[in-house]
Structure formats: C-alpha cells, structure tokens
Scaffold this motif. Structure first.
Motif, PDB file in Angstrom:
ATOM      1  N   THR A 137       0.808  -1.151   0.084  1.00  0.00           N
ATOM      2  CA  THR A 137      -0.079  -0.139   0.122  1.00  0.00           C
ATOM      3  C   THR A 137       0.709   1.164   0.008  1.00  0.00           C
ATOM      4  OG1 THR A 137      -0.172   0.370   2.508  1.00  0.00           O
ATOM      5  CG2 THR A 137      -1.693  -1.188   1.333  1.00  0.00           C
ATOM      6  N   ALA A 138       0.147   2.490  -0.326  1.00  0.00           N
ATOM      7  CA  ALA A 138       0.928   3.689  -0.092  1.00  0.00           C
ATOM      8  C   ALA A 138       1.652   3.637   1.214  1.00  0.00           C
ATOM      9  CB  ALA A 138       0.118   4.806  -0.437  1.00  0.00           C
ATOM     10  N   ASN A 139       1.267   3.459   2.316  1.00  0.00           N
ATOM     11  CA  ASN A 139       1.701   3.870   3.519  1.00  0.00           C
ATOM     12  C   ASN A 139       3.089   2.794   3.757  1.00  0.00           C
ATOM     13  OD1 ASN A 139       0.165   5.855   4.244  1.00  0.00           O
ATOM     14  ND2 ASN A 139      -1.468   4.399   5.200  1.00  0.00           N
ATOM     15  N   ASP A 140       2.953   1.941   2.851  1.00  0.00           N
ATOM     16  CA  ASP A 140       4.381   0.745   2.925  1.00  0.00           C
ATOM     17  C   ASP A 140       5.363   1.162   2.253  1.00  0.00           C
ATOM     18  OD1 ASP A 140       2.865  -0.948   4.518  1.00  0.00           O
ATOM     19  OD2 ASP A 140       1.877  -2.147   2.969  1.00  0.00           O
ATOM     20  N   THR A 141       5.272   2.307   1.427  1.00  0.00           N
ATOM     21  CA  THR A 141       6.382   2.704   0.516  1.00  0.00           C
ATOM     22  C   THR A 141       7.177   3.808   1.196  1.00  0.00           C
ATOM     23  OG1 THR A 141       5.034   4.552  -0.491  1.00  0.00           O
ATOM     24  CG2 THR A 141       5.000   2.298  -1.808  1.00  0.00           C
ATOM     25  N   ASP A 142       8.724   4.007   0.966  1.00  0.00           N
ATOM     26  CA  ASP A 142       9.330   4.610   1.615  1.00  0.00           C
ATOM     27  C   ASP A 142       8.857   6.244   1.083  1.00  0.00           C
ATOM     28  OD1 ASP A 142      11.270   2.852   2.523  1.00  0.00           O
ATOM     29  OD2 ASP A 142      11.669   2.330   0.585  1.00  0.00           O
ATOM     30  N   THR A 143       8.450   6.433  -0.032  1.00  0.00           N
ATOM     31  CA  THR A 143       7.987   7.819  -0.256  1.00  0.00           C
ATOM     32  C   THR A 143       6.747   7.704  -1.536  1.00  0.00           C
ATOM     33  OG1 THR A 143       8.903   9.983  -1.182  1.00  0.00           O
ATOM     34  CG2 THR A 143       9.639   8.016  -2.360  1.00  0.00           C
ATOM     35  N   ASP A 144       6.086   8.818  -1.842  1.00  0.00           N
ATOM     36  CA  ASP A 144       5.093   8.661  -2.869  1.00  0.00           C
ATOM     37  C   ASP A 144       5.728   9.064  -4.242  1.00  0.00           C
ATOM     38  OD1 ASP A 144       2.981   8.018  -1.027  1.00  0.00           O
ATOM     39  OD2 ASP A 144       3.082  10.074  -0.657  1.00  0.00           O
ATOM     40  N   VAL A 145       6.394  10.286  -4.291  1.00  0.00           N
ATOM     41  CA  VAL A 145       7.003  10.648  -5.322  1.00  0.00           C
ATOM     42  C   VAL A 145       8.567  10.668  -5.250  1.00  0.00           C
ATOM     43  CG1 VAL A 145       7.083  12.316  -7.261  1.00  0.00           C
ATOM     44  CG2 VAL A 145       4.827  11.709  -6.293  1.00  0.00           C
TER      45      VAL A 145
END
Length: 428
Positions: A2-10
C-alpha cells in the motif's frame, strides 16, 4: 504493497531547476504527497540566497512571462525578481535584409515579455524554500534503475558508493537532456542533430541593452542576446547564445578575446555599439530531442529528459515548467480521487494534456531554425516579408508574442485593453 508501505510517494531523479521546481510545486499544491529528491551533487553548506554574489560569467535562463506567473503562483517570484533582468522589448531580424519584427511589453500592458535570471540564483532560491518543506533530499545520490512491483516501483539509488532500494509510488525522471536513467529504462528517443553548436557567454557592449532582447538570424546560424544584470538599471551586459558550425566553433574558441569580439561584431552588427568584452565560453552540440511516449506505469519523464529544443528561441525551460505544472495538477486530482500517482491512466492524462503544447512549441522553435537557416532565395524573400508582416498585422504579432511570452501551447491570451488575464490563464 500500500501507499503507507512505501518509502515515499514521488521520487524525483534530479534536483536541478526542473526537479527542484517540481518538488516545490508538489509541496505547495499537493502537500499530502511524500516527496523525495535524489540529486547527484551535494547540497552546498551555504545554500542560502544571502551567500549569492553575481558573477560576470554566471549562466542564465530566459523565463517567459508565463513562467513568471508560475513562479508567482508558487510564491517564489518575489525572491527571484531581486536578480531578474526584465525583457521589455524583443527585436527579431535577418542579417542583410530589411525585414524585422519588434515586440514591446507595453503593447500588451505587461511589465515585461520575460526575464533573464542567473541559474545559480534560481537554484539558491528554490533550495531555500524547499528546506522549509517536508521534501526529503538525498544528495549526493543517483538513481540508477527502476522496476515495477504491482502498483508501486522499486528504485535503485547509489549514495556514497553504496547501493540501496527505495519503494515509491511514482518515479519522475528530471536529470536533464543527457539522461542516463532515461537510456537505462529503455525510453525511445528521437534525436535530430542540427549540425551546429551553441556557444554560451556573457558579453559587454558600449551601449546599454535598454532591456531589449535580440534574435538575429545570419547565414551561418541564429544568435540571441538577452539583457543580463540589474533588474532596475539597464546595464551593458548581455547573455549571448551564438550558433556555430564545428569548424567555426573550433576557430572561435582558439581566438583571443579581442578577436572573438571582432568576429561577433561582424555577425551581430552595431545595434548595441562595440563589443568590448566576452566572458567564459561554454558550448554544446545542438539537436532537437523528443521522447514521443514519456510515460509508462510508475514513471514519467519531464524537462530536458523528455524534450530538448534549440536554445535561440528560449522556449525549452519554459515548456518544461508548463509540463511540470500539468503533472502536478494530475497528481492533485489523483489524490482527490484516491488514485495512485503512478497509475498509467494518471500519467497518460499528463502526457495527453501536455502533448499539444510540446508539439506546438517544438514546432515553433524548429521552424525558426529551418526557415531562417536556409540560404535559398525564395525562402529568404518569404521570411523577410514575414518579419515585416509581423510588425504590420496585429493578429500575427499577437500569435508571435504569445509564443515568445510562453503562452503558445496554452489556452491563454496575452493581455489587451479591457481583458483580464487572471481569468484566461489555463495551465492545461
């Protein structure tokens, strides 16, 4: 993931003028996105505008009126304006012929048709503002690869000789016209060499520039002189873009400065009096470079990584800015809709909305070079008549002025009496 699992969005690969502007625009307009910038050069310890001292040999960028409006929207223009020389007049001519076109900011009730700003000053102002935001900097760091993993991407970053992976929702490639990352990711590039080189330098003339920009087309290639220096006092310093063949470039570079000035005088003429000084000369080969499909799932190319134009018309960075704002708007809409910014549908909307601007601006710049670079008599007569026509036909002149002011590919009109620009501007 999910988005919260990523280190960053962009994750933005490249922290130059385009990458830093994109990061600031996202921080200002889509603050819910986590943004990380990976830049190959370290942040200077004195990266503050207070440390800036104008240099005679500083490289500069011509910002069109439309680009000024973008930086105004981002809240950066008051700072940039401290060292932005305005362009009040543009004079376009064809050496050896009578035809000429003249544009004046006052005709369109604008303070200026554009501005010339030192790159270092722009960079310092951008960094100062970015350090106040939540944007994360990795510097020195280089993005070397990317792979898709479901709805997200895994980005390989090298820092201080060590390699690690970061997860992101979208990678934006903003590392310039010679982008190694673009090549590694396999984007197809159309490359059309002009068989010429741009020599870039600052020059001093006996007469002040009076805030006039000159585009001069000659039988050996176009040249441009842009007002440089003080934003309030017309100085004697101009920024030069001089188009030269390989052999001419080699010959000019070998000359002492006095001979360079003499050679330049013969090509440009005496509109600014005698050339008395030429500064440090930089040069690079000229080509029209376009990536027809600059997006794919999880990645988008922007700025010179997506398109590089001939510099004489001063359109390249201004086109890039409009593209950045189009991308930011699509990221904002994606957030409102709960979409991933790296979704192909989101990035394709950016591509589609920016395409007409890119095609029109690239075509405008390239046509100037093709038409004014031909020695054929019929074309010489036609362009001479065309330049005179621009001075005589209001509609043609407004079209040309719109391109010069960075509005050519946007649904906007330049101001005329009784017309409110604020209601016409549309960043696509």
């Amino acid at each position: 993931m999910t988005a919260n699992d990523t280190d960053t969005d962009v994750l933005i690969a490249g922290g130059g003028l385009a990458g830093a502007t994109l990061a600031l625009a996202l921080a200002r307009m889509v603050p819910q996105l986590r943004v990380t910038v990976a830049e190959t050069f370290p942040l200077a310890s004195n990266a503050e505008p207070s440390s800036y001292q104008p240099s005679y040999d500083a490289r500069s960028t011509a910002l069109a009126w439309g680009s000024k409006m973008i930086y105004d929207q981002l809240g950066l223009w008051p700072a940039l304006a401290q060292h932005a020389a305005p362009i009040h007049h543009i004079h376009v001519s064809d050496r050896g012929h009578f035809g000429a076109a003249r544009l004046h900011a006052a005709e369109y009730r604008q303070d200026a048709l554009g501005y010339v700003v030192d790159n270092r000053w722009m960079g310092l102002c951008l960094v100062r503002e970015l350090l106040k935001t939540q944007v994360q900097w990795l510097a020195p760091a280089e993005v070397t690869d990317m792979t898709c993993h479901g709805d997200n991407v895994r980005v390989t970053v090298t820092t201080a000789g060590e390699t690690r992976e970061l997860s992101a929702r979208c990678l934006v490639v903003a590392d310039g016209g010679r982008s190694d990352l673009r090549e590694r990711l396999g984007f197809q590039v159309r490359h059309q060499p002009y068989g010429q080189n741009a020599l870039i330098a600052n020059v001093t003339t006996a007469d002040s520039h009076q805030f006039s920009a000159y585009e001069r087309f000659t039988d050996s290639g176009p040249m441009a002189l842009l007002p440089h220096g003080s934003p309030t006092r017309a100085s004697h310093q101009s920024a030069l873009v001089w188009t030269l063949s390989d052999s001419e470039l080699k010959e000019v570079l070998a000359m002492p400065d006095a001979d360079k000035c003499t050679r330049l005088q013969k090509r440009f003429g005496w509109r600014l009096g005698r050339f008395t000084r030429i500064g440090e000369c930089n040069h690079y080969p000229l080509a029209l470079t376009l990536v027809d499909n600059p997006v794919r799932p999880g990645v988008a190319l922007v700025g010179n990584a997506a398109h590089s134009l001939h510099p004489v018309a001063g359109q390249g960075f201004n086109l890039a800015l409009r593209g950045l704002m189009t991308l930011v708007e699509q990221f904002r809409l994606a957030g409102e809709q709960g979409s991933n910014p790296g979704e192909l549908a989101v990035l394709q909307r950016y591509q589609q909305l920016h395409r007409s601007d890119r095609v029109q601006t690239a075509g405008f710049s390239d046509s100037l070079i093709q038409i004014f670079g031909s020695p054929l008599a019929p074309l010489t007569a036609a362009r001479n008549a065309g330049l005179m026509g621009l001075d005589l036909l209001p509609a043609a002149k407004r079209w040309f002025a719109g391109n010069a002011m960075g509005l050519g590919g946007r649904k906007a009109r330049i101001q005329r009496p009784g017309f409110d620009n604020s209601k016409a501007l549309n960043h696509d």
